[in-house]
Motif scaffolding. Structure first.
Motif, short mmCIF file in Angstrom:
data_model
loop_
_atom_site.label_atom_id
_atom_site.label_comp_id
_atom_site.label_asym_id
_atom_site.label_seq_id
_atom_site.Cartn_x
_atom_site.Cartn_y
_atom_site.Cartn_z
N ALA A 129 0.33 -6.70 -5.92
CA ALA A 129 -0.18 -5.39 -6.34
C ALA A 129 0.46 -4.27 -5.54
N LEU A 130 0.64 -3.14 -6.22
CA LEU A 130 1.03 -1.89 -5.56
C LEU A 130 -0.21 -1.00 -5.62
N VAL A 131 -0.72 -0.68 -4.44
CA VAL A 131 -2.04 -0.05 -4.34
C VAL A 131 -1.89 1.36 -3.81
N GLY A 132 -2.45 2.34 -4.51
CA GLY A 132 -2.40 3.72 -4.04
C GLY A 132 -3.66 4.07 -3.26
N GLY A 133 -4.59 4.74 -3.92
CA GLY A 133 -5.81 5.25 -3.28
C GLY A 133 -6.51 4.24 -2.37
N ALA A 134 -6.65 3.03 -2.85
CA ALA A 134 -7.41 2.02 -2.09
C ALA A 134 -6.67 1.56 -0.85
N GLY A 155 11.48 4.84 -7.85
CA GLY A 155 11.15 5.19 -9.23
C GLY A 155 9.68 5.23 -9.55
N HIS A 156 8.85 5.53 -8.56
CA HIS A 156 7.42 5.67 -8.85
C HIS A 156 7.24 6.72 -9.96
N SER A 157 6.24 6.56 -10.79
CA SER A 157 6.09 7.49 -11.92
C SER A 157 5.89 8.93 -11.45
N GLU A 158 5.31 9.10 -10.26
CA GLU A 158 5.17 10.47 -9.75
C GLU A 158 6.53 11.07 -9.42
N ARG A 159 7.46 10.25 -8.95
CA ARG A 159 8.82 10.73 -8.70
C ARG A 159 9.52 11.04 -10.03
N GLY A 186 0.30 -2.27 -10.57
CA GLY A 186 -0.27 -1.11 -9.89
C GLY A 186 -1.00 -0.21 -10.86
N GLY A 187 -2.02 0.45 -10.38
CA GLY A 187 -2.81 1.37 -11.21
C GLY A 187 -4.29 1.06 -11.01
N SER A 188 -4.91 1.84 -10.09
CA SER A 188 -6.34 1.69 -9.79
C SER A 188 -6.74 0.27 -9.37
N VAL A 189 -5.86 -0.36 -8.60
CA VAL A 189 -6.24 -1.67 -8.03
C VAL A 189 -7.24 -1.42 -6.90
N LYS A 190 -8.31 -2.21 -6.91
CA LYS A 190 -9.38 -2.07 -5.91
C LYS A 190 -9.82 -3.46 -5.47
N TYR A 209 4.82 -3.07 -12.23
CA TYR A 209 4.38 -2.51 -13.51
C TYR A 209 3.18 -1.61 -13.25
N GLU A 210 3.36 -0.32 -13.51
CA GLU A 210 2.29 0.64 -13.26
C GLU A 210 2.09 1.53 -14.49
N PRO A 211 1.16 1.17 -15.36
CA PRO A 211 0.90 2.04 -16.51
C PRO A 211 0.46 3.41 -16.01
N GLY A 265 0.84 -1.20 0.00
CA GLY A 265 0.00 0.00 0.00
C GLY A 265 0.87 1.24 0.00
N ASN A 266 0.75 2.04 -1.04
CA ASN A 266 1.51 3.28 -1.16
C ASN A 266 0.60 4.44 -0.75
N TRP A 267 0.85 4.96 0.45
CA TRP A 267 -0.03 6.02 0.97
C TRP A 267 0.24 7.36 0.30
N LYS A 268 1.35 7.48 -0.40
CA LYS A 268 1.76 8.74 -1.04
C LYS A 268 1.77 9.87 0.01
N MET A 269 1.47 11.12 -0.40
CA MET A 269 1.54 12.23 0.57
C MET A 269 0.16 12.40 1.22
N TRP A 275 -1.16 5.80 -17.20
CA TRP A 275 -2.56 6.18 -17.51
C TRP A 275 -3.56 5.49 -16.58
N ALA A 276 -3.10 4.52 -15.81
CA ALA A 276 -4.01 3.79 -14.91
C ALA A 276 -3.86 4.23 -13.46
N ILE A 277 -2.89 5.12 -13.18
CA ILE A 277 -2.64 5.50 -11.79
C ILE A 277 -3.58 6.61 -11.35
N GLY A 278 -4.37 6.32 -10.35
CA GLY A 278 -5.27 7.32 -9.77
C GLY A 278 -6.38 7.77 -10.71
N THR A 279 -6.56 7.05 -11.81
CA THR A 279 -7.55 7.47 -12.80
C THR A 279 -8.82 6.63 -12.74
P1 PGA Z 1 -3.63 4.09 -7.51
O1 PGA Z 1 -2.06 4.34 -7.37
O2 PGA Z 1 -3.92 2.73 -6.91
O3 PGA Z 1 -4.27 5.20 -6.71
O4 PGA Z 1 -3.97 4.15 -8.95
C1 PGA Z 1 -1.16 3.30 -7.61
C2 PGA Z 1 0.23 3.80 -7.42
O5 PGA Z 1 0.52 4.94 -7.78
O6 PGA Z 1 1.12 3.07 -6.91
#
Ligand code: PGA
Length: 251
Positions: free
Chosen positions: A230-235, A93-97, A210-214, A165-167, A7-11, A169-173
């Motif tokens: 899975a690498l999970v952001g929002g969820a 190396g997260h895509s946001e970084r 990773g990318g909008s995993v729920k 692997y985090e496309p 789980g990647n809590w980000k900021m 276009w699928a992150i947080g979308t």
């Molecule tokens: P997301 O983020 O689950 O909110 O799409 C994934 C991530 O950035 O690792």
């Protein structure tokens, strides 16, 4: 292979919110030990939350690392500091970084090697942009990132790496890659690893998506042969939802 759910809590989360989330999660995933469950809170919460994780089976992860040991690098955090605060894993190396903080495949590689030197397990992120996907450059882009990110790595060290692997276009979308789209890329990454490293090690290397995993898409993703977690952001910010992901049932 033992799955990895991170789980990647980000900021997100202040200390109190982080404590509440960890306490809830700890109860929800108690006894569920068939999966490596990892959380990556902000740096400021790592030490405190590590204590709350003791004995829970959930492991601590950082969201970044700097490759130097110590010194005049204002704002940076070294591997030694992360280990002493309770980390066992680190996202690199997260895509946001890459997008907002100028990370390149070269800095990713330095960070991967530094993490391994400190006994931290890197979760190295790769992924294509929408433009690259539409130009049919997905595999080329991702494989180049993997190759450069893992340059100079000895064969057995690969065992401690997870490739995420985090496309982009699928992150947080809310737009997840289909299980087939993800599997195709994971399979190509695995193929590349076989070219670069010893086969027995590659078999044990986790490639996670990773990318909008729920909670409602993890089961089909985990049913794919080359998706190992899975690498999970929002969820990951909702204890119930993240626990549901940790308790996936491949279909
Ligand atoms: P997301 O983020 O689950 O909110 O799409 C994934 C991530 O950035 O690792």
């Amino acid at each position: 292979m033992r799955p990895l759910i991170a789980g990647n809590w980000k900021m997100n989360t202040d200390l109190k919110q982080g404590v509440d989330l960890v306490l809830a999660l700890r109860d929800l995933v108690k006894g569920h030990d068939s999966v490596d469950c990892v959380i990556a809170p902000p740096f400021t919460a790592i030490h405190h939350l590590s204590h709350l994780l003791a004995g829970s089976g959930i492991e601590m992860c950082a969201q970044d690392i700097f490759w130097e040991k110590s010194g005049a690098y204002t704002g940076e955090i070294s591997g030694e500091m992360l280990v002493s605060a309770g980390c066992r894993h680190v996202i690199i190396g997260h895509s946001e970084r890459r997008q907002f903080f100028g990370e390149t495949d070269e800095t990713v590689n330095k960070k991967v090697l530094a993490a391994l030197r400190h006994g931290l397990k890197p979760i190295m992120c790769v992924g294509e942009s929408l433009d690259e996907r539409e130009a049919n450059k997905t595999i080329q882009t991702v494989c180049s990132q993997v190759k450069k990110g893992l340059a100079g790595l000895s064969g057995t060290a690969l065992r401690d790496i997870a490739v995420a692997y985090e496309p982009i276009w699928a992150i947080g979308t809310g737009r997840t890659a289909t299980p087939q789209q993800a599997e195709e890329v994971h399979n190509s990454i695995r193929g590349l690893l076989y070219e670069l490293f010893d086969g027995a090690t590659v078999k044990e290397t986790r490639i996670i998506y990773g990318g909008s995993v729920k909670g409602d898409n993890i089961d089909v993703l985990m049913a794919q042969p080359n998706i190992d977690g899975a690498l999970v952001g929002g969820a990951s910010l909702k204890a119930d939802e993240f626990a549901r992901i940790v308790k996936f049932q491949p279909v």
